[in-house]
Design a protein around this motif. Structure first.
Motif, PDB file in Angstrom:
ATOM      1  N   MET A  69       0.828  -1.202   0.000  1.00 45.31           N
ATOM      2  CA  MET A  69       0.000   0.000   0.000  1.00 45.31           C
ATOM      3  C   MET A  69       0.867   1.257   0.000  1.00 45.31           C
ATOM      4  O   MET A  69       0.547   2.244  -0.684  1.00 45.31           O
ATOM      5  CB  MET A  69      -0.927   0.012   1.205  1.00 45.31           C
ATOM      6  CG  MET A  69      -1.862   1.207   1.217  1.00 45.31           C
ATOM      7  SD  MET A  69      -3.029   1.211   2.588  1.00 45.31           S
ATOM      8  CE  MET A  69      -3.830   2.808   2.288  1.00 45.31           C
ATOM      9  N   PHE A  70       1.934   1.241   0.772  1.00 43.67           N
ATOM     10  CA  PHE A  70       2.856   2.376   0.787  1.00 43.67           C
ATOM     11  C   PHE A  70       3.355   2.688  -0.624  1.00 43.67           C
ATOM     12  O   PHE A  70       3.313   3.832  -1.089  1.00 43.67           O
ATOM     13  CB  PHE A  70       4.036   2.072   1.710  1.00 43.67           C
ATOM     14  CG  PHE A  70       5.234   2.959   1.512  1.00 43.67           C
ATOM     15  CD1 PHE A  70       5.211   4.285   1.906  1.00 43.67           C
ATOM     16  CD2 PHE A  70       6.390   2.460   0.915  1.00 43.67           C
ATOM     17  CE1 PHE A  70       6.310   5.110   1.716  1.00 43.67           C
ATOM     18  CE2 PHE A  70       7.492   3.266   0.726  1.00 43.67           C
ATOM     19  CZ  PHE A  70       7.452   4.596   1.121  1.00 43.67           C
ATOM     20  N   ALA A  71       3.804   1.657  -1.335  1.00 41.30           N
ATOM     21  CA  ALA A  71       4.310   1.859  -2.696  1.00 41.30           C
ATOM     22  C   ALA A  71       3.203   2.301  -3.630  1.00 41.30           C
ATOM     23  O   ALA A  71       3.417   3.169  -4.496  1.00 41.30           O
ATOM     24  CB  ALA A  71       4.951   0.561  -3.202  1.00 41.30           C
ATOM     25  N   GLY A  72       2.001   1.734  -3.468  1.00 40.98           N
ATOM     26  CA  GLY A  72       0.905   2.086  -4.347  1.00 40.98           C
ATOM     27  C   GLY A  72       0.438   3.509  -4.162  1.00 40.98           C
ATOM     28  O   GLY A  72       0.177   4.226  -5.132  1.00 40.98           O
ATOM     29  N   VAL A  73       0.329   3.944  -2.905  1.00 41.52           N
ATOM     30  CA  VAL A  73      -0.124   5.305  -2.634  1.00 41.52           C
ATOM     31  C   VAL A  73       0.914   6.326  -3.089  1.00 41.52           C
ATOM     32  O   VAL A  73       0.576   7.381  -3.632  1.00 41.52           O
ATOM     33  CB  VAL A  73      -0.437   5.478  -1.135  1.00 41.52           C
ATOM     34  CG1 VAL A  73      -0.665   6.934  -0.780  1.00 41.52           C
ATOM     35  CG2 VAL A  73      -1.665   4.653  -0.760  1.00 41.52           C
ATOM     36  N   LEU A  74       2.173   6.002  -2.896  1.00 43.87           N
ATOM     37  CA  LEU A  74       3.224   6.974  -3.199  1.00 43.87           C
ATOM     38  C   LEU A  74       3.533   7.058  -4.687  1.00 43.87           C
ATOM     39  O   LEU A  74       3.684   8.151  -5.244  1.00 43.87           O
ATOM     40  CB  LEU A  74       4.490   6.618  -2.424  1.00 43.87           C
ATOM     41  CG  LEU A  74       5.592   7.671  -2.431  1.00 43.87           C
ATOM     42  CD1 LEU A  74       5.139   8.942  -1.733  1.00 43.87           C
ATOM     43  CD2 LEU A  74       6.846   7.129  -1.756  1.00 43.87           C
ATOM     44  N   ASN A  75       3.631   5.904  -5.342  1.00 45.26           N
ATOM     45  CA  ASN A  75       4.105   5.880  -6.728  1.00 45.26           C
ATOM     46  C   ASN A  75       3.091   5.357  -7.730  1.00 45.26           C
ATOM     47  O   ASN A  75       3.414   5.240  -8.917  1.00 45.26           O
ATOM     48  CB  ASN A  75       5.371   5.016  -6.824  1.00 45.26           C
ATOM     49  CG  ASN A  75       6.519   5.583  -6.008  1.00 45.26           C
ATOM     50  OD1 ASN A  75       6.757   6.773  -6.034  1.00 45.26           O
ATOM     51  ND2 ASN A  75       7.205   4.718  -5.270  1.00 45.26           N
ATOM     52  N   GLY A  76       1.892   5.020  -7.291  1.00 37.65           N
ATOM     53  CA  GLY A  76       0.903   4.435  -8.191  1.00 37.65           C
ATOM     54  C   GLY A  76       0.893   2.921  -8.049  1.00 37.65           C
ATOM     55  O   GLY A  76       1.919   2.287  -7.790  1.00 37.65           O
ATOM     56  N   TRP A  77      -0.284   2.340  -8.248  1.00 32.40           N
ATOM     57  CA  TRP A  77      -0.456   0.899  -8.034  1.00 32.40           C
ATOM     58  C   TRP A  77      -0.084   0.094  -9.273  1.00 32.40           C
ATOM     59  O   TRP A  77      -0.488   0.424 -10.382  1.00 32.40           O
ATOM     60  CB  TRP A  77      -1.905   0.601  -7.673  1.00 32.40           C
ATOM     61  CG  TRP A  77      -2.311   1.091  -6.322  1.00 32.40           C
ATOM     62  CD1 TRP A  77      -2.815   2.322  -6.006  1.00 32.40           C
ATOM     63  CD2 TRP A  77      -2.244   0.358  -5.107  1.00 32.40           C
ATOM     64  NE1 TRP A  77      -3.076   2.396  -4.653  1.00 32.40           N
ATOM     65  CE2 TRP A  77      -2.729   1.206  -4.077  1.00 32.40           C
ATOM     66  CE3 TRP A  77      -1.822  -0.924  -4.768  1.00 32.40           C
ATOM     67  CZ2 TRP A  77      -2.809   0.806  -2.757  1.00 32.40           C
ATOM     68  CZ3 TRP A  77      -1.906  -1.332  -3.441  1.00 32.40           C
ATOM     69  CH2 TRP A  77      -2.382  -0.468  -2.451  1.00 32.40           C
ATOM     70  N   LEU A 140      -7.570   0.904 -11.163  1.00 29.11           N
ATOM     71  CA  LEU A 140      -6.274   0.702 -10.511  1.00 29.11           C
ATOM     72  C   LEU A 140      -5.425   1.957 -10.567  1.00 29.11           C
ATOM     73  O   LEU A 140      -4.530   2.146  -9.730  1.00 29.11           O
ATOM     74  CB  LEU A 140      -5.542  -0.456 -11.184  1.00 29.11           C
ATOM     75  CG  LEU A 140      -4.291  -0.998 -10.475  1.00 29.11           C
ATOM     76  CD1 LEU A 140      -4.656  -1.581  -9.124  1.00 29.11           C
ATOM     77  CD2 LEU A 140      -3.610  -2.046 -11.343  1.00 29.11           C
ATOM     78  N   ALA A 141      -5.695   2.837 -11.520  1.00 27.45           N
ATOM     79  CA  ALA A 141      -4.913   4.068 -11.662  1.00 27.45           C
ATOM     80  C   ALA A 141      -5.238   5.095 -10.589  1.00 27.45           C
ATOM     81  O   ALA A 141      -4.523   6.094 -10.461  1.00 27.45           O
ATOM     82  CB  ALA A 141      -5.146   4.674 -13.047  1.00 27.45           C
ATOM     83  N   LYS A 142      -6.294   4.873  -9.801  1.00 25.97           N
ATOM     84  CA  LYS A 142      -6.653   5.808  -8.752  1.00 25.97           C
ATOM     85  C   LYS A 142      -5.689   5.701  -7.571  1.00 25.97           C
ATOM     86  O   LYS A 142      -5.052   4.671  -7.358  1.00 25.97           O
ATOM     87  CB  LYS A 142      -8.076   5.550  -8.263  1.00 25.97           C
ATOM     88  CG  LYS A 142      -9.153   5.795  -9.318  1.00 25.97           C
ATOM     89  CD  LYS A 142     -10.537   5.514  -8.753  1.00 25.97           C
ATOM     90  CE  LYS A 142     -11.617   5.798  -9.786  1.00 25.97           C
ATOM     91  NZ  LYS A 142     -12.986   5.511  -9.230  1.00 25.97           N
ATOM     92  N   THR A 143      -5.610   6.778  -6.791  1.00 24.47           N
ATOM     93  CA  THR A 143      -4.766   6.749  -5.597  1.00 24.47           C
ATOM     94  C   THR A 143      -5.270   5.735  -4.587  1.00 24.47           C
ATOM     95  O   THR A 143      -4.485   5.064  -3.926  1.00 24.47           O
ATOM     96  CB  THR A 143      -4.738   8.146  -4.935  1.00 24.47           C
ATOM     97  OG1 THR A 143      -4.273   9.092  -5.879  1.00 24.47           O
ATOM     98  CG2 THR A 143      -3.819   8.149  -3.722  1.00 24.47           C
ATOM     99  N   PHE A 144      -6.578   5.599  -4.477  1.00 23.08           N
ATOM    100  CA  PHE A 144      -7.187   4.722  -3.483  1.00 23.08           C
ATOM    101  C   PHE A 144      -8.145   3.761  -4.186  1.00 23.08           C
ATOM    102  O   PHE A 144      -9.357   3.897  -4.100  1.00 23.08           O
ATOM    103  CB  PHE A 144      -7.925   5.561  -2.447  1.00 23.08           C
ATOM    104  CG  PHE A 144      -8.406   4.794  -1.249  1.00 23.08           C
ATOM    105  CD1 PHE A 144      -7.852   3.571  -0.899  1.00 23.08           C
ATOM    106  CD2 PHE A 144      -9.424   5.298  -0.447  1.00 23.08           C
ATOM    107  CE1 PHE A 144      -8.301   2.872   0.211  1.00 23.08           C
ATOM    108  CE2 PHE A 144      -9.871   4.607   0.666  1.00 23.08           C
ATOM    109  CZ  PHE A 144      -9.307   3.395   0.997  1.00 23.08           C
ATOM    110  N   PRO A 145      -7.633   2.764  -4.904  1.00 24.70           N
ATOM    111  CA  PRO A 145      -8.510   1.828  -5.605  1.00 24.70           C
ATOM    112  C   PRO A 145      -9.194   0.877  -4.620  1.00 24.70           C
ATOM    113  O   PRO A 145      -8.589   0.426  -3.649  1.00 24.70           O
ATOM    114  CB  PRO A 145      -7.551   1.062  -6.528  1.00 24.70           C
ATOM    115  CG  PRO A 145      -6.226   1.148  -5.842  1.00 24.70           C
ATOM    116  CD  PRO A 145      -6.206   2.460  -5.116  1.00 24.70           C
TER     117      PRO A 145
END
Length: 247
Positions: A69-77, A140-145
């Protein structure tokens, strides 16, 4: 012109990923859960108690999901990152905590063995369904999918998170409440009783914070609850293993 450029870059960062203000909490959750899991591994190696080994696996799952989640929120999922976050965090984490508790509380070890066997089968099935399910790349491109949007509201991965986690959470909470009630009657075990209640509180913080945060798309609440919940659980763990004061 410079100000418009900064605003444009900031908007692009938010669209692609997130900010450190939000991503820091999953990172904290990762660090706390990792340290928590390592302590449980050490205790398992020293004492060979099954519940500590299974809880160690659960905490390492929590740590891995938080890191994803850290990586997804910061750099995209990425597809792999979201699948990892979903299967380890949303589907399997709580059932492993419950089965570990079953080894601690069940009077007949055969009951815990059966539950573990079912969990192993369920784990293989969940990993297969989550890893092979199609993803909605636009969501998936959203910050919070959200899982129900990325996988689909009626998809197997989304339904598995409900079928696995909801019953396991209430069973886990019931076992913790029973333990606290039983130990609370013994004055020498009051510190451990407080620890058990803190573990229950931490699990509830994660459950409510993530549930409400996902339902209303409140990313800060979801993010903070990951770190706060596991920190409270670790605090409770430290109290349960603390030596009672010498009379």
């Amino acid at each position: 012109s410079d100000q418009r450029g900064r605003r444009s870059r900031a908007a692009g960062m938010i669209a692609a990923g997130g900010s450190w203000g939000i991503a820091a909490f999953p990172l904290i959750a990762f660090l706390v859960a990792l340290y928590f899991g390592i302590q449980l591994i050490r205790r398992y190696v020293a004492r060979r108690r099954e519940f500590e080994g299974i809880w160690a696996l659960a905490l390492l799952m929590y740590a891995t999901a938080s890191l994803a989640m850290f990586a997804g929120v910061l750099n995209g999922w990425s597809s792999l990152g979201f699948r990892t976050y979903w299967v380890l965090g949303a589907v399997l984490n709580v059932p492993f905590l419950f089965v570990g508790e079953a080894y601690l509380l069940a009077k007949r070890r055969a009951v815990a063995h059966v539950l573990l066997g079912l969990l192993v089968i369920g784990t293989v099935f969940a990993i297969y369904r989550v890893s092979s399910a199609p993803l909605n790349q636009q969501q998936l491109a959203k910050t919070f999918p959200l899982g129900k949007e990325v996988f689909g509201d009626n998809s197997a991965p989304y339904r598995l998170s409900q079928l696995y986690s909801f019953p396991a959470y209430f069973l886990l909470l019931g076992g913790l409440a029973w333990s606290a009630l039983t130990m609370g009657r013994v004055p020498a075990l009051r510190t451990r009783t407080v620890g058990v209640l803190l573990i229950a509180a931490g699990a509830t913080i994660v459950a409510i914070g993530s549930g409400v945060g996902a339902a209303f798309r409140i990313l800060p609440l979801f993010s903070v609850s990951l770190a706060a919940g596991v920190a409270v659980m670790f605090w409770g763990f430290l109290k349960t293993v603390a030596r009672p004061p010498t009379p």
